[in-house]
Design a protein around this motif. Sequence first.
Motif, PDB file in Angstrom:
ATOM      1  N   ALA A  54       0.128  14.383 -25.828  1.00 25.98           N
ATOM      2  CA  ALA A  54      -0.765  15.537 -25.739  1.00 25.98           C
ATOM      3  C   ALA A  54      -0.322  16.531 -24.672  1.00 25.98           C
ATOM      4  O   ALA A  54      -0.924  17.598 -24.531  1.00 25.98           O
ATOM      5  CB  ALA A  54      -2.189  15.076 -25.451  1.00 25.98           C
ATOM      6  N   GLY A  55       0.695  16.188 -23.905  1.00 26.19           N
ATOM      7  CA  GLY A  55       1.195  17.093 -22.874  1.00 26.19           C
ATOM      8  C   GLY A  55       0.439  17.020 -21.561  1.00 26.19           C
ATOM      9  O   GLY A  55       0.687  17.822 -20.657  1.00 26.19           O
ATOM     10  N   THR A  56      -0.484  16.056 -21.422  1.00 22.38           N
ATOM     11  CA  THR A  56      -1.253  15.909 -20.193  1.00 22.38           C
ATOM     12  C   THR A  56      -1.329  14.434 -19.807  1.00 22.38           C
ATOM     13  O   THR A  56      -1.173  13.536 -20.649  1.00 22.38           O
ATOM     14  CB  THR A  56      -2.686  16.456 -20.338  1.00 22.38           C
ATOM     15  N   LEU A  57      -1.607  14.214 -18.522  1.00 24.00           N
ATOM     16  CA  LEU A  57      -1.803  12.873 -17.995  1.00 24.00           C
ATOM     17  C   LEU A  57      -3.213  12.752 -17.440  1.00 24.00           C
ATOM     18  O   LEU A  57      -3.814  13.744 -17.027  1.00 24.00           O
ATOM     19  CB  LEU A  57      -0.813  12.580 -16.859  1.00 24.00           C
ATOM     20  N   SER A  58      -3.720  11.524 -17.394  1.00 23.88           N
ATOM     21  CA  SER A  58      -5.011  11.259 -16.772  1.00 23.88           C
ATOM     22  C   SER A  58      -4.897   9.991 -15.939  1.00 23.88           C
ATOM     23  O   SER A  58      -4.346   8.987 -16.397  1.00 23.88           O
ATOM     24  CB  SER A  58      -6.113  11.056 -17.822  1.00 23.88           C
ATOM     25  N   ARG A  59      -5.409  10.073 -14.717  1.00 20.96           N
ATOM     26  CA  ARG A  59      -5.517   8.850 -13.921  1.00 20.96           C
ATOM     27  C   ARG A  59      -6.602   7.988 -14.540  1.00 20.96           C
ATOM     28  O   ARG A  59      -7.661   8.482 -14.917  1.00 20.96           O
ATOM     29  CB  ARG A  59      -5.907   9.200 -12.479  1.00 20.96           C
ATOM     30  N   PHE A  60      -6.348   6.690 -14.667  1.00 21.03           N
ATOM     31  CA  PHE A  60      -7.397   5.812 -15.172  1.00 21.03           C
ATOM     32  C   PHE A  60      -7.434   4.523 -14.355  1.00 21.03           C
ATOM     33  O   PHE A  60      -6.455   4.126 -13.740  1.00 21.03           O
ATOM     34  CB  PHE A  60      -7.209   5.525 -16.667  1.00 21.03           C
ATOM     35  N   GLY A  61      -8.617   3.923 -14.355  1.00 20.64           N
ATOM     36  CA  GLY A  61      -8.812   2.721 -13.564  1.00 20.64           C
ATOM     37  C   GLY A  61      -8.943   3.057 -12.086  1.00 20.64           C
ATOM     38  O   GLY A  61      -8.936   4.213 -11.666  1.00 20.64           O
ATOM     39  N   GLY A  62      -9.084   2.029 -11.294  1.00 18.79           N
ATOM     40  CA  GLY A  62      -9.145   2.206  -9.848  1.00 18.79           C
ATOM     41  C   GLY A  62      -7.756   2.170  -9.252  1.00 18.79           C
ATOM     42  O   GLY A  62      -6.790   2.629  -9.863  1.00 18.79           O
ATOM     43  N   ALA A  63      -7.645   1.626  -8.066  1.00 17.52           N
ATOM     44  CA  ALA A  63      -6.356   1.476  -7.402  1.00 17.52           C
ATOM     45  C   ALA A  63      -6.240   0.050  -6.899  1.00 17.52           C
ATOM     46  O   ALA A  63      -7.152  -0.471  -6.263  1.00 17.52           O
ATOM     47  CB  ALA A  63      -6.227   2.458  -6.244  1.00 17.52           C
ATOM     48  N   LEU A  64      -5.121  -0.591  -7.226  1.00 17.66           N
ATOM     49  CA  LEU A  64      -4.832  -1.886  -6.637  1.00 17.66           C
ATOM     50  C   LEU A  64      -4.282  -1.656  -5.235  1.00 17.66           C
ATOM     51  O   LEU A  64      -3.524  -0.700  -5.011  1.00 17.66           O
ATOM     52  CB  LEU A  64      -3.800  -2.636  -7.481  1.00 17.66           C
ATOM     53  N   ARG A  65      -4.646  -2.519  -4.301  1.00 14.24           N
ATOM     54  CA  ARG A  65      -4.170  -2.353  -2.927  1.00 14.24           C
ATOM     55  C   ARG A  65      -3.562  -3.645  -2.414  1.00 14.24           C
ATOM     56  O   ARG A  65      -4.156  -4.715  -2.560  1.00 14.24           O
ATOM     57  CB  ARG A  65      -5.323  -1.912  -2.010  1.00 14.24           C
ATOM     58  N   LEU A  66      -2.386  -3.514  -1.827  1.00 14.48           N
ATOM     59  CA  LEU A  66      -1.711  -4.636  -1.209  1.00 14.48           C
ATOM     60  C   LEU A  66      -1.536  -4.317   0.271  1.00 14.48           C
ATOM     61  O   LEU A  66      -1.127  -3.202   0.616  1.00 14.48           O
ATOM     62  CB  LEU A  66      -0.330  -4.877  -1.832  1.00 14.48           C
ATOM     63  N   GLU A  67      -1.827  -5.270   1.122  1.00 12.89           N
ATOM     64  CA  GLU A  67      -1.619  -5.070   2.550  1.00 12.89           C
ATOM     65  C   GLU A  67      -0.664  -6.135   3.064  1.00 12.89           C
ATOM     66  O   GLU A  67      -0.769  -7.307   2.695  1.00 12.89           O
ATOM     67  CB  GLU A  67      -2.944  -5.143   3.317  1.00 12.89           C
ATOM     68  N   TYR A  68       0.276  -5.708   3.891  1.00  8.86           N
ATOM     69  CA  TYR A  68       1.179  -6.686   4.487  1.00  8.86           C
ATOM     70  C   TYR A  68       1.371  -6.375   5.967  1.00  8.86           C
ATOM     71  O   TYR A  68       1.194  -5.242   6.409  1.00  8.86           O
ATOM     72  CB  TYR A  68       2.523  -6.732   3.752  1.00  8.86           C
ATOM     73  N   ARG A  69       1.732  -7.410   6.726  1.00  9.41           N
ATOM     74  CA  ARG A  69       1.943  -7.273   8.157  1.00  9.41           C
ATOM     75  C   ARG A  69       3.410  -6.963   8.402  1.00  9.41           C
ATOM     76  O   ARG A  69       4.188  -7.795   8.860  1.00  9.41           O
ATOM     77  CB  ARG A  69       1.531  -8.554   8.882  1.00  9.41           C
ATOM     78  N   GLY A  70       3.776  -5.745   8.073  1.00 11.83           N
ATOM     79  CA  GLY A  70       5.149  -5.304   8.243  1.00 11.83           C
ATOM     80  C   GLY A  70       5.221  -3.793   8.270  1.00 11.83           C
ATOM     81  O   GLY A  70       4.243  -3.099   7.992  1.00 11.83           O
ATOM     82  N   ASN A  71       6.391  -3.265   8.594  1.00 10.96           N
ATOM     83  CA  ASN A  71       6.586  -1.835   8.737  1.00 10.96           C
ATOM     84  C   ASN A  71       6.648  -1.142   7.379  1.00 10.96           C
ATOM     85  O   ASN A  71       7.139  -1.702   6.395  1.00 10.96           O
ATOM     86  CB  ASN A  71       7.880  -1.585   9.514  1.00 10.96           C
ATOM     87  N   TRP A  72       6.168   0.102   7.323  1.00  7.81           N
ATOM     88  CA  TRP A  72       6.094   0.856   6.070  1.00  7.81           C
ATOM     89  C   TRP A  72       7.472   1.102   5.473  1.00  7.81           C
ATOM     90  O   TRP A  72       7.627   1.154   4.241  1.00  7.81           O
ATOM     91  CB  TRP A  72       5.382   2.183   6.285  1.00  7.81           C
ATOM     92  N   LYS A  73       8.498   1.249   6.312  1.00  6.52           N
ATOM     93  CA  LYS A  73       9.837   1.570   5.797  1.00  6.52           C
ATOM     94  C   LYS A  73      10.409   0.430   4.962  1.00  6.52           C
ATOM     95  O   LYS A  73      11.242   0.654   4.086  1.00  6.52           O
ATOM     96  CB  LYS A  73      10.766   1.911   6.963  1.00  6.52           C
ATOM     97  N   MET A  74       9.966  -0.790   5.247  1.00 11.58           N
ATOM     98  CA  MET A  74      10.488  -1.939   4.508  1.00 11.58           C
ATOM     99  C   MET A  74      10.187  -1.837   3.020  1.00 11.58           C
ATOM    100  O   MET A  74      11.015  -2.201   2.176  1.00 11.58           O
ATOM    101  CB  MET A  74       9.902  -3.238   5.074  1.00 11.58           C
ATOM    102  N   PHE A  75       8.998  -1.346   2.677  1.00 11.04           N
ATOM    103  CA  PHE A  75       8.651  -1.230   1.260  1.00 11.04           C
ATOM    104  C   PHE A  75       9.552  -0.215   0.570  1.00 11.04           C
ATOM    105  O   PHE A  75      10.090  -0.470  -0.518  1.00 11.04           O
ATOM    106  CB  PHE A  75       7.191  -0.817   1.095  1.00 11.04           C
ATOM    107  N   MET A  76       9.740   0.945   1.186  1.00  6.41           N
ATOM    108  CA  MET A  76      10.556   1.991   0.575  1.00  6.41           C
ATOM    109  C   MET A  76      12.015   1.566   0.458  1.00  6.41           C
ATOM    110  O   MET A  76      12.700   1.896  -0.515  1.00  6.41           O
ATOM    111  CB  MET A  76      10.435   3.281   1.388  1.00  6.41           C
ATOM    112  N   GLU A  77      12.506   0.824   1.424  1.00  4.57           N
ATOM    113  CA  GLU A  77      13.889   0.344   1.382  1.00  4.57           C
ATOM    114  C   GLU A  77      14.064  -0.706   0.290  1.00  4.57           C
ATOM    115  O   GLU A  77      15.034  -0.689  -0.470  1.00  4.57           O
ATOM    116  CB  GLU A  77      14.268  -0.233   2.741  1.00  4.57           C
ATOM    117  N   ASN A  78      13.106  -1.619   0.212  1.00  6.22           N
ATOM    118  CA  ASN A  78      13.205  -2.723  -0.730  1.00  6.22           C
ATOM    119  C   ASN A  78      13.098  -2.261  -2.186  1.00  6.22           C
ATOM    120  O   ASN A  78      13.638  -2.905  -3.093  1.00  6.22           O
ATOM    121  CB  ASN A  78      12.099  -3.736  -0.433  1.00  6.22           C
ATOM    122  N   ALA A  79      12.413  -1.141  -2.411  1.00 10.11           N
ATOM    123  CA  ALA A  79      12.196  -0.660  -3.783  1.00 10.11           C
ATOM    124  C   ALA A  79      13.499  -0.358  -4.510  1.00 10.11           C
ATOM    125  O   ALA A  79      13.535  -0.346  -5.744  1.00 10.11           O
ATOM    126  CB  ALA A  79      11.308   0.580  -3.767  1.00 10.11           C
TER     127      ALA A  79
END
Length: 426
Positions: free
Chosen positions: A171-196
């Motif tokens: 249809a040429g459009t997007l819609s956010r649906f559902g809520g948001a899943l959240r994960l918390e870890y005891r580590g630095n934010w850069k680790m997630f971006m590097e690991n991806a």
Amino acid sequence: MDVATLLRGDAVHRAAYIDPAVFALEQERIFRRAWLYVAHESEVPQAGDYVLRRLGPEEVLLVRREDGGLSLLHNRCAHRGARIVTEPAGNARQLRCPYHAWTYALDGRLIGVPLPEGYAAKPDLGLAKVPRVESYRGFVFGSHASGGPGLAEFLGALASAFDNMLDRAPAGTLSRFGGALRLEYRGNWKMFMENAVDLVHPGFVHRSSVEVARAQPQALAADALTQQGAQMFLANGLRAPQWDEVPLHAFPGGHVYMGGFYKGGVIGAEREDAVFTRYRAQLVERHGEEKAADVLALDRFNNLVWPNVSINARFAAMRVVQPLAADRTVVEVLCFRLDGAAPEMHELTLQFVNLAASPASLVASDDLEVFERCQRGLQDAALEWIDLRRGALGDRRQDDGSTLGSGTSELAIRNQFAAWAQYMTR
């Protein structure tokens, strides 16, 4: 603090991950300057609709005004500092503080004060506004900096990830649906971006789920959802030479994307089943045969918009990294509906998120455990420097200013730290 001393050639000092003073400087120089993702316009379709989000270290409200425009306001009363809103989303004709009932219009203007006779003059205050808010094809970003590159310039080549997700919607459009899943870890934010985009770790960190999938070949002949899980787990079991063939593309500003490695079955870029045949026909009707083929052929896995967004356009999913402390990070996982597509395509998105990125994911839980082990290990001062040289000799500069590397290279991490240094030292 002389941040430049934390980088030395292709190595970074451990303080970049564990020092609270470095983290505080990151909040000021990166997360108060860069463009950060806020929300999708489909989340605030009507006047008065709002969502409560984080924009770096601050809590903000994205509000749809009566004129159809968007306001991005700090969630802090101008009187005594109370939070205006506590619900994650809602609709309001006005924004009213729960403490002393100071009332604001949807653009943040102060329009009502109880006991006005108690003031020598009417207070000329309003909700603080985020200096810049822009939308790229429905994806809303904000920046605490009043100047700097516009959003399109900031996104650069990674704007193509948003383009591709939108192009995949019949249809040429997007819609956010559902809520948001959240994960918390005891580590630095850069680790997630590097690991991806670290393609050496899957065969080791995710070995248990790979072995489970290999031990149950019948799963590949089961229902579509079971097939999807088995195929996703097996994909992490590629051999090192196969991972090396997955390209990494790094761009100025810390952005990077990796090529796709999900091949065949329901997770393949092109599928041979009734659902996908109908879906493909819808895209041909919208784009024409040639462009529809190009849209589906764009096979990437993680598209990283530095500093904190990971997009998987093929599965209409996004992850947003929220740094809370040097050793505490929350990751929000978001799903988008390809408007006009069959419900089975939305199920593909939900299953991808549940298997790869949810708190219950075997894959995500592996990653978070490793991040916490790294964070704990970096407290040890025996070795001060972290080596990032892997694959550096194979980096190849491209005509468009990007750098191409092999899948097992640490090119993406070097590129992210190049952007980190630019923000942190200027």
